[in-house]
Each structure stands twice: as structure tokens, then as C-alpha cells.
Design a protein around this motif. Structure first.
Motif, PDB file in Angstrom:
ATOM      1  N   LEU A  90       0.810  -1.218   0.000  1.00 53.59           N
ATOM      2  CA  LEU A  90       0.000   0.000   0.000  1.00 53.59           C
ATOM      3  C   LEU A  90       0.845   1.270   0.000  1.00 53.59           C
ATOM      4  O   LEU A  90       0.451   2.272  -0.592  1.00 53.59           O
ATOM      5  CB  LEU A  90      -0.949  -0.001   1.203  1.00 53.59           C
ATOM      6  N   LYS A  91       1.991   1.243   0.655  1.00 58.01           N
ATOM      7  CA  LYS A  91       2.839   2.446   0.731  1.00 58.01           C
ATOM      8  C   LYS A  91       3.254   2.913  -0.663  1.00 58.01           C
ATOM      9  O   LYS A  91       3.402   4.100  -0.900  1.00 58.01           O
ATOM     10  CB  LYS A  91       4.054   2.177   1.605  1.00 58.01           C
ATOM     11  N   LYS A  92       3.413   1.981  -1.581  1.00 59.22           N
ATOM     12  CA  LYS A  92       3.769   2.319  -2.975  1.00 59.22           C
ATOM     13  C   LYS A  92       2.704   3.226  -3.594  1.00 59.22           C
ATOM     14  O   LYS A  92       2.995   4.054  -4.442  1.00 59.22           O
ATOM     15  CB  LYS A  92       3.911   1.033  -3.791  1.00 59.22           C
ATOM     16  N   HIS A  93       1.461   3.086  -3.152  1.00 59.22           N
ATOM     17  CA  HIS A  93       0.346   3.857  -3.697  1.00 59.22           C
ATOM     18  C   HIS A  93      -0.037   5.026  -2.782  1.00 59.22           C
ATOM     19  O   HIS A  93      -1.054   5.687  -3.022  1.00 59.22           O
ATOM     20  CB  HIS A  93      -0.863   2.943  -3.902  1.00 59.22           C
ATOM     21  N   GLY A  94       0.765   5.279  -1.754  1.00 59.55           N
ATOM     22  CA  GLY A  94       0.488   6.385  -0.838  1.00 59.55           C
ATOM     23  C   GLY A  94      -0.670   6.091   0.112  1.00 59.55           C
ATOM     24  O   GLY A  94      -1.298   7.013   0.627  1.00 59.55           O
ATOM     25  N   LEU A  95      -0.952   4.824   0.338  1.00 60.78           N
ATOM     26  CA  LEU A  95      -2.079   4.421   1.181  1.00 60.78           C
ATOM     27  C   LEU A  95      -1.575   3.698   2.425  1.00 60.78           C
ATOM     28  O   LEU A  95      -0.431   3.266   2.498  1.00 60.78           O
ATOM     29  CB  LEU A  95      -3.019   3.505   0.386  1.00 60.78           C
ATOM     30  N   ASN A  96      -2.488   3.552   3.394  1.00 60.18           N
ATOM     31  CA  ASN A  96      -2.123   2.886   4.635  1.00 60.18           C
ATOM     32  C   ASN A  96      -3.337   2.144   5.180  1.00 60.18           C
ATOM     33  O   ASN A  96      -4.476   2.511   4.901  1.00 60.18           O
ATOM     34  CB  ASN A  96      -1.646   3.923   5.656  1.00 60.18           C
ATOM     35  N   THR A  97      -3.096   1.096   5.962  1.00 63.74           N
ATOM     36  CA  THR A  97      -4.138   0.394   6.689  1.00 63.74           C
ATOM     37  C   THR A  97      -3.559  -0.075   8.002  1.00 63.74           C
ATOM     38  O   THR A  97      -2.332  -0.150   8.149  1.00 63.74           O
ATOM     39  CB  THR A  97      -4.713  -0.804   5.887  1.00 63.74           C
ATOM     40  N   ASN A  98      -4.411  -0.358   8.947  1.00 65.01           N
ATOM     41  CA  ASN A  98      -3.953  -0.837  10.238  1.00 65.01           C
ATOM     42  C   ASN A  98      -3.680  -2.332  10.127  1.00 65.01           C
ATOM     43  O   ASN A  98      -4.600  -3.140  10.078  1.00 65.01           O
ATOM     44  CB  ASN A  98      -4.999  -0.551  11.317  1.00 65.01           C
ATOM     45  N   GLN A  99      -2.412  -2.688  10.112  1.00 69.21           N
ATOM     46  CA  GLN A  99      -2.007  -4.082   9.922  1.00 69.21           C
ATOM     47  C   GLN A  99      -2.539  -4.975  11.035  1.00 69.21           C
ATOM     48  O   GLN A  99      -2.864  -6.138  10.800  1.00 69.21           O
ATOM     49  CB  GLN A  99      -0.482  -4.173   9.855  1.00 69.21           C
ATOM     50  N   GLU A 100      -2.680  -4.444  12.222  1.00 65.25           N
ATOM     51  CA  GLU A 100      -3.136  -5.249  13.358  1.00 65.25           C
ATOM     52  C   GLU A 100      -4.618  -5.609  13.237  1.00 65.25           C
ATOM     53  O   GLU A 100      -5.083  -6.546  13.869  1.00 65.25           O
ATOM     54  CB  GLU A 100      -2.875  -4.504  14.665  1.00 65.25           C
ATOM     55  N   ARG A 101      -5.378  -4.866  12.451  1.00 62.89           N
ATOM     56  CA  ARG A 101      -6.811  -5.140  12.281  1.00 62.89           C
ATOM     57  C   ARG A 101      -7.112  -5.935  11.014  1.00 62.89           C
ATOM     58  O   ARG A 101      -8.273  -6.181  10.689  1.00 62.89           O
ATOM     59  CB  ARG A 101      -7.580  -3.820  12.242  1.00 62.89           C
ATOM     60  N   LEU A 102      -6.092  -6.329  10.294  1.00 58.45           N
ATOM     61  CA  LEU A 102      -6.260  -7.051   9.028  1.00 58.45           C
ATOM     62  C   LEU A 102      -6.778  -8.464   9.290  1.00 58.45           C
ATOM     63  O   LEU A 102      -6.245  -9.194  10.127  1.00 58.45           O
ATOM     64  CB  LEU A 102      -4.924  -7.104   8.284  1.00 58.45           C
ATOM     65  N   ILE A 103      -7.840  -8.844   8.569  1.00 57.13           N
ATOM     66  CA  ILE A 103      -8.462 -10.162   8.711  1.00 57.13           C
ATOM     67  C   ILE A 103      -8.655 -10.758   7.321  1.00 57.13           C
ATOM     68  O   ILE A 103      -9.068 -10.065   6.394  1.00 57.13           O
ATOM     69  CB  ILE A 103      -9.847 -10.057   9.396  1.00 57.13           C
TER      70      ILE A 103
END
Length: 182
Positions: A90-103
Motif C-alpha cells: 500500500l505504501k507504494k500507492h500512498g495508502l495505509n491500513t492498520n495491519q493489526e486489524r487485518l483479517i
């Protein structure tokens, strides 16, 4: 002498008759063998033509297979949820997500037109949302351009994008799946 001569003549006729029968049997056998050899040669030529066609198709598909291998990550490389997060990139696209909440919501085989293509779809979501949530510093250009770049990836399937904010941060929640090659 006449009896001997008659006997020899009868034996010669019988020998000639049996010789003619034997020659006819041999000629018929030779003809059948020739037909069988011609049939085998035709079958072998047809098989060789088919192998040549398959090889030509294989050679044509080599670049496609190379692109497939380059574009899609192998499922063998995915050993845990952290590897899936890394595959997102995601960082390549300038985006982010909370890795700890990934399901991982579901895993299924990709079967276009009911044909198994040796690919696996891994659908993701974040634990606090109805789909997969990503954020960016600003709506435009960061979130919108990042979503556009993400949607162009061949290993990503995106549907039902909902734009919102969370604590003043632009956020997109979507149905999101990654495709891996088997």
C-alpha cells in the motif's frame, strides 16, 4: 516310364497349385502388412503434427506465463498474515491500513467461466469495518490517486468503494481481494 512321367506331372501340378496358393497367401499378407504400416505412419504423422502444434502454442504462451509469474505472488510465499500485508504494498500507492486489524475474510479458487486457472482469491477486511479500510493523508490527490493505482493492479479486485473520514483522516472502505497464483 509313362506312369512315372504321369506321376511327376501330377506332382508338378500339385506343387504348382500349392505354390500358387502359398504365393497368394503371402501376397495377401504383404498387402495387409503394407496397409497396417501406412496406417501406423499416418497415425504417427498426425501425432507429430499435434505435438508440433502444442509446442508452438506453448512457445506463444511462454511470455504470458512469465507475466503471470511476475504479476501474481505465489501462494507458497504467503506463510502468514504479515506476508499478505507485504503483498498489498500500500505504501507504494500512498495508502495505509492498520495491519493489526487485518483479517482474511475468505479464500477461494478463481474460476472464470467455471474453469480452474490455478489462482486463489484472498479477500480481506479490517476488523472494525464492513470491508477493507485504507487511509491517506488527503482525499485528493492522495486517497483518490492511490485507489486508482491500486485498482489498476492485475492482482487486485476492488468493488463497492465507500469514501468517508475517520477522526478527520480520509478513508475508503471497500470489498477487496488479492489474487495469488497457486
Amino acid at each position: 516310364m509313362s506312369t512315372l512321367h504321369t506321376l511327376v506331372q501330377q506332382m508338378s501340378r500339385k506343387s504348382l497349385f500349392f505354390s500358387l496358393i502359398a504365393a497368394a497367401i503371402f501376397a495377401n499378407g504383404a498387402y495387409a502388412i503394407r496397409n497396417e504400416l501406412v496406417s501406423k505412419a499416418d497415425s504417427q504423422q498426425a501425432s507429430l503434427s499435434q505435438i508440433k502444434r502444442w509446442k508452438a502454442e506453448y512457445d506463444i504462451l511462454k511470455p504470458v506465463q512469465a507475466e503471470w509469474n511476475k504479476t501474481l505472488t505465489s501462494t507458497r510465499e504467503i506463510t502468514d498474515l504479515n506476508r499478505i500485508y507485504e503483498a498489498l504494498n500500500l505504501k507504494k500507492h500512498g495508502l495505509n491500513t492498520n495491519q493489526e486489524r487485518l483479517i482474511v475474510e475468505k479464500i477461494e479458487s478463481v474460476t472464470p467461466n467455471s474453469t480452474l486457472i490455478q489462482a486463489t482469491r484472498v479477500c480481506l477486511k479490517t476488523s472494525t469495518d464492513r470491508g477493507f479500510a485504507i487511509t491517506a493523508p488527503r482525499f485528493a490527490p492522495d486517497l483518490l490517486n492511490g485507489l486508482e493505482d491500486l485498482a489498476k493492479r492485475r492482482d487486485v479486485e476492488v468493488q463497492n468503494i465507500q469514501l468517508t473520514t475517520e477522526n478527520g483522516t480520509p478513508k475508503a472502505v471497500m470489498d477487496f481481494c488479492l489474487v495469488f497464483r497457486a
